[in-house]
Design an enzyme around this catalytic site. Structure first.
Site, short mmCIF file in Angstrom:
data_model
loop_
_atom_site.label_atom_id
_atom_site.label_comp_id
_atom_site.label_asym_id
_atom_site.label_seq_id
_atom_site.Cartn_x
_atom_site.Cartn_y
_atom_site.Cartn_z
N ASP A 9 0.91 -1.32 -0.04
CA ASP A 9 0.23 0.07 -0.03
C ASP A 9 0.92 1.28 0.04
O ASP A 9 2.24 1.11 0.13
CB ASP A 9 -0.96 -0.20 1.42
CG ASP A 9 -1.67 1.04 1.44
OD1 ASP A 9 -2.46 1.53 0.74
OD2 ASP A 9 -1.58 1.92 2.50
N ASP A 11 0.03 5.15 1.15
CA ASP A 11 -0.34 6.08 2.11
C ASP A 11 -0.27 5.25 3.29
O ASP A 11 -1.10 4.50 3.66
CB ASP A 11 -1.79 6.85 1.94
CG ASP A 11 -1.50 7.88 0.90
OD1 ASP A 11 -0.35 8.79 0.81
OD2 ASP A 11 -2.68 8.31 0.41
#
Length: 290
Positions: A9, A11
């Protein structure tokens, strides 16, 4: 068959939310790319990935052939093209085609009314712009506005933690989907928004692109109920291939662990191959002696 790919991922995992990747993470990913290909699977679209990871992509020590980008939960995929000197799109799914324009419009109208309710309920917060962003394969709703700066985002996050704003509206959005007979999923995207997409178009969608890999790792920070990393985390965690992180420093620690796992596997495979070689050689020798 290729050996390994490690998915991340963006953020809260590789970067602080909506912030640029830092030098320590760049160096760590460069090291990892010597052992495994690296994929970024995020709810954000390509423009945000390029913006936040620009320093990684432009760094002279980064081997871009070892990196793959999977924006919008992996419903889009990109590989680096030296001919274009840019990321080349390989696949792209479309939410409106899947849902139908009329139903999409009705859902969007309801979401706009929800946005107004939030502004009226929390007038102390600073709202900016770009509350809704259509990304082709998903719709992102950011109540504080994707144009928000650091202070506006922080105020929203604090209010969200205190009043459980997104928890409440996720339930309301799910009721809307039932009313509209829409086969859609909603998940919390990052720290300020919602990701809305057709059922099955969560981050597990990225696995459609990865049949050629023997091992797929994943690291994300939103792995709990309602988070947009949960589905992919749940798919891989039983095989000890998925890891939940709480900040970028912990991500770096997890990457070191993954590199160690890959090294151990390579050494084990080498030992097995060596044993097999000598067994075959021994067999050939015994046949020859007979």
């Amino acid at each position: 068959m290729k050996q390994h790919i490690c998915l991340f991922d963006m953020d809260g995992t590789l970067t602080e939310p909506r912030e640029a990747i830092d030098q320590k993470m760049i160096e760590t990913l460069q090291t990892l790319s010597g052992y495994s290909e690296v994929g970024i699977v995020t709810g954000s679209d390509l423009d945000y990935v390029k913006q936040q990871c620009e320093k990684l992509f432009l760094h002279p020590e980064t081997n871009l052939n070892r990196f793959l980008l999977f924006p919008c939960n992996g419903t889009k995929s990109y590989e680096w093209s030296f001919d274009l000197f840019d990321w080349e799109e390989k696949t792209n799914a479309n939410m409106i085609d899947n849902l139908g324009q009329e139903k999409y419009n009705r859902i969007l109208q309801s979401l706009y009314s929800y946005q107004l309710m939030i502004v009226l309920a929390f007038p102390q917060l600073s709202y900016t712009g770009t509350f809704f962003q259509y990304r082709g394969s998903m719709l992102n709703w950011c109540p504080v506005g994707r144009s928000a700066g650091h202070e506006e985002r922080k105020s929203w996050v604090d209010a969200d933690h205190e009043y459980k704003i997104r928890d409440y509206w996720i339930d309301e959005i799910k009721k809307l989907f039932v009313k509209e007979e829409a086969e859609l999923t909603v998940a919390m995207g990052g720290s300020t928004s919602f990701d809305i997409y057709p059922d099955g178009w969560d981050k597990t969608y990225v696995m459609n692109h990865l049949d050629q890999y023997s091992t797929v790792y994943f690291v994300g920070d939103r792995c709990q109920e309602g988070g947009n990393d949960k589905a992919l985390y749940d798919l891989l965690v039983d095989d000890e291939l998925a890891f939940e992180t709480h900040n970028t420093e912990q991500t770096i620690e997890i990457i070191s662990k993954i590199i160690g796992n890959i090294k151990n596997k390579v050494e084990k495979d080498d030992d097995e191959n060596t044993k097999l070689f000598w067994l075959i050689l021994r067999g050939i020798k015994e046949v020859a002696e007979k």
